[in-house]
Write a protein that holds these residues in place. Sequence first.
Motif, mmCIF file in Angstrom:
data_model
loop_
_atom_site.group_PDB
_atom_site.id
_atom_site.type_symbol
_atom_site.label_atom_id
_atom_site.label_comp_id
_atom_site.label_asym_id
_atom_site.label_seq_id
_atom_site.Cartn_x
_atom_site.Cartn_y
_atom_site.Cartn_z
ATOM 1 N N SER A 59 0.829 -1.212 0.000
ATOM 2 C CA SER A 59 0.000 0.000 0.000
ATOM 3 C C SER A 59 0.859 1.256 0.000
ATOM 4 C CB SER A 59 -0.917 0.015 1.218
ATOM 5 O OG SER A 59 -1.790 -1.076 1.196
ATOM 6 N N PHE A 60 1.835 1.277 0.883
ATOM 7 C CA PHE A 60 2.677 2.458 1.027
ATOM 8 C C PHE A 60 3.448 2.743 -0.258
ATOM 9 C CE2 PHE A 60 6.256 4.974 2.454
ATOM 10 C CZ PHE A 60 5.676 5.839 3.371
ATOM 11 N N TYR A 61 4.172 1.746 -0.757
ATOM 12 C CA TYR A 61 4.993 1.967 -1.941
ATOM 13 C C TYR A 61 4.179 1.973 -3.232
ATOM 14 C CZ TYR A 61 9.038 2.012 1.007
ATOM 15 O OH TYR A 61 9.935 2.363 1.965
ATOM 16 N N GLY A 62 3.041 1.303 -3.241
ATOM 17 C CA GLY A 62 2.161 1.373 -4.406
ATOM 18 C C GLY A 62 1.607 2.775 -4.577
ATOM 19 N N ALA A 63 1.136 3.363 -3.481
ATOM 20 C CA ALA A 63 0.621 4.733 -3.533
ATOM 21 C C ALA A 63 1.731 5.699 -3.934
ATOM 22 C CB ALA A 63 0.026 5.124 -2.182
ATOM 23 N N LYS A 64 2.909 5.521 -3.360
ATOM 24 C CA LYS A 64 4.054 6.381 -3.682
ATOM 25 C C LYS A 64 4.386 6.302 -5.170
ATOM 26 C CE LYS A 64 8.983 6.914 -2.358
ATOM 27 N NZ LYS A 64 9.349 7.650 -3.488
ATOM 28 N N ALA A 65 4.457 5.101 -5.711
ATOM 29 C CA ALA A 65 4.797 4.917 -7.129
ATOM 30 C C ALA A 65 3.743 5.543 -8.042
ATOM 31 C CB ALA A 65 4.964 3.437 -7.445
ATOM 32 N N GLU A 66 2.470 5.347 -7.711
ATOM 33 C CA GLU A 66 1.410 5.923 -8.555
ATOM 34 C C GLU A 66 1.401 7.441 -8.489
ATOM 35 O OE1 GLU A 66 -2.473 4.330 -9.027
ATOM 36 O OE2 GLU A 66 -1.848 2.329 -8.355
ATOM 37 N N LEU A 67 1.647 7.995 -7.304
ATOM 38 C CA LEU A 67 1.709 9.456 -7.185
ATOM 39 C C LEU A 67 2.894 10.014 -7.968
ATOM 40 C CD1 LEU A 67 0.766 9.841 -3.421
ATOM 41 C CD2 LEU A 67 -0.565 10.686 -5.380
ATOM 42 N N GLU A 68 4.036 9.330 -7.918
ATOM 43 C CA GLU A 68 5.201 9.774 -8.681
ATOM 44 C C GLU A 68 4.922 9.742 -10.176
ATOM 45 O OE1 GLU A 68 8.915 8.704 -5.725
ATOM 46 O OE2 GLU A 68 8.237 7.149 -7.132
ATOM 47 N N GLN A 69 4.277 8.689 -10.630
ATOM 48 C CA GLN A 69 3.954 8.585 -12.052
ATOM 49 C C GLN A 69 2.979 9.688 -12.464
ATOM 50 O OE1 GLN A 69 2.498 4.773 -13.288
ATOM 51 N NE2 GLN A 69 2.404 5.356 -15.426
ATOM 52 N N LEU A 70 1.951 9.912 -11.657
ATOM 53 C CA LEU A 70 0.953 10.934 -11.960
ATOM 54 C C LEU A 70 1.571 12.332 -11.990
ATOM 55 C CD1 LEU A 70 -2.046 11.875 -12.248
ATOM 56 C CD2 LEU A 70 -2.069 12.013 -9.741
ATOM 57 N N LEU A 71 2.386 12.629 -10.983
ATOM 58 C CA LEU A 71 2.919 13.983 -10.842
ATOM 59 C C LEU A 71 4.201 14.210 -11.643
ATOM 60 C CD1 LEU A 71 2.317 14.403 -7.009
ATOM 61 C CD2 LEU A 71 0.895 15.260 -8.897
ATOM 62 N N GLY A 72 4.816 13.121 -12.101
ATOM 63 C CA GLY A 72 6.039 13.260 -12.872
ATOM 64 C C GLY A 72 7.215 13.780 -12.064
ATOM 65 N N ARG A 73 7.263 13.406 -10.799
ATOM 66 C CA ARG A 73 8.332 13.861 -9.905
ATOM 67 C C ARG A 73 8.434 12.917 -8.717
ATOM 68 N NH1 ARG A 73 7.840 18.822 -9.711
ATOM 69 N NH2 ARG A 73 6.128 18.933 -11.162
ATOM 70 N N GLY A 74 9.513 12.999 -7.974
ATOM 71 C CA GLY A 74 9.657 12.200 -6.770
ATOM 72 C C GLY A 74 8.621 12.596 -5.730
ATOM 73 N N VAL A 75 8.202 11.625 -4.955
ATOM 74 C CA VAL A 75 7.218 11.848 -3.894
ATOM 75 C C VAL A 75 7.748 11.239 -2.605
ATOM 76 C CG1 VAL A 75 4.916 11.122 -3.074
ATOM 77 C CG2 VAL A 75 5.200 11.974 -5.412
ATOM 78 N N ASP A 76 7.638 11.987 -1.528
ATOM 79 C CA ASP A 76 7.942 11.469 -0.200
ATOM 80 C C ASP A 76 6.637 11.357 0.567
ATOM 81 O OD1 ASP A 76 10.733 11.374 -0.544
ATOM 82 O OD2 ASP A 76 10.919 13.494 -0.016
ATOM 83 N N LEU A 77 6.352 10.167 1.085
ATOM 84 C CA LEU A 77 5.181 9.951 1.934
ATOM 85 C C LEU A 77 5.669 9.819 3.372
ATOM 86 C CD1 LEU A 77 3.084 7.321 -0.057
ATOM 87 C CD2 LEU A 77 2.767 9.799 0.046
ATOM 88 N N VAL A 78 5.064 10.578 4.265
ATOM 89 C CA VAL A 78 5.456 10.578 5.668
ATOM 90 C C VAL A 78 4.208 10.365 6.509
ATOM 91 C CG1 VAL A 78 6.493 11.939 7.523
ATOM 92 C CG2 VAL A 78 7.320 12.205 5.176
ATOM 93 N N GLU A 79 4.255 9.381 7.389
ATOM 94 C CA GLU A 79 3.149 9.188 8.331
ATOM 95 C C GLU A 79 3.360 10.160 9.491
ATOM 96 O OE1 GLU A 79 1.450 4.961 8.453
ATOM 97 O OE2 GLU A 79 3.626 4.694 8.270
ATOM 98 N N PRO A 80 2.315 10.859 9.918
ATOM 99 C CA PRO A 80 2.472 11.884 10.960
ATOM 100 C C PRO A 80 3.157 11.380 12.228
ATOM 101 C CG PRO A 80 0.289 12.010 10.016
ATOM 102 C CD PRO A 80 0.944 10.787 9.433
ATOM 103 N N GLY A 81 2.879 10.174 12.641
ATOM 104 C CA GLY A 81 3.484 9.627 13.846
ATOM 105 C C GLY A 81 4.971 9.357 13.712
ATOM 106 N N ALA A 82 5.479 9.353 12.497
ATOM 107 C CA ALA A 82 6.899 9.075 12.272
ATOM 108 C C ALA A 82 7.773 10.305 12.494
ATOM 109 C CB ALA A 82 7.104 8.547 10.857
ATOM 110 N N VAL A 83 7.163 11.469 12.559
ATOM 111 C CA VAL A 83 7.929 12.705 12.741
ATOM 112 C C VAL A 83 8.094 12.952 14.234
ATOM 113 C CG1 VAL A 83 8.042 15.176 12.240
ATOM 114 C CG2 VAL A 83 6.966 13.623 10.598
ATOM 115 N N ARG A 84 9.291 12.747 14.726
ATOM 116 C CA ARG A 84 9.572 12.874 16.158
ATOM 117 C C ARG A 84 10.162 14.228 16.540
ATOM 118 N NH1 ARG A 84 6.624 8.793 17.322
ATOM 119 N NH2 ARG A 84 7.454 6.718 17.033
ATOM 120 N N ASN A 85 10.872 14.845 15.609
ATOM 121 C CA ASN A 85 11.524 16.111 15.904
ATOM 122 C C ASN A 85 10.471 17.223 15.973
ATOM 123 O OD1 ASN A 85 12.781 18.718 15.386
ATOM 124 N ND2 ASN A 85 14.655 17.561 14.969
ATOM 125 N N PRO A 86 10.335 17.888 17.120
ATOM 126 C CA PRO A 86 9.281 18.903 17.252
ATOM 127 C C PRO A 86 9.469 20.100 16.325
ATOM 128 C CG PRO A 86 10.704 18.892 19.196
ATOM 129 C CD PRO A 86 11.109 17.732 18.350
#
Length: 102
Positions: A59-86
């Motif tokens: 799911s994670f990498y499938g969505a990332k790949a499809e978004l990259e193809q659609l937008l024609g650019r690299g995409v970074d997906l970040v889950e909100p809970g993964a961001v620890r630095n305030p």
Amino acid sequence: MHPAIAQHRASIAAISQRYGIRRLEVFGSAARGEDFVAESSDADFLVEFAADTPPDLRSFYGAKAELEQLLGRGVDLVEPGAVRNPYVLASINRHREPVYAA
């Protein structure tokens, strides 16, 4: 939100639905628009998956790949809970914009 992202909202919604994404928000230069370089900037998204669809690698990498193809650019997906630095989280929160919500 930069027009390079905004023009694809309907297709982004379809991708989000296909992969069980509950909420997708753009942040960073693609949200601010002012320092986004259409030819070379990547697109950063906060992604929340639906509670009944726990994210897996497909799911994670499938969505990332499809978004990259659609937008024609690299995409970074970040889950909100993964961001620890305030400070990083505060920066993300200042400029995030909803793109899709189920």
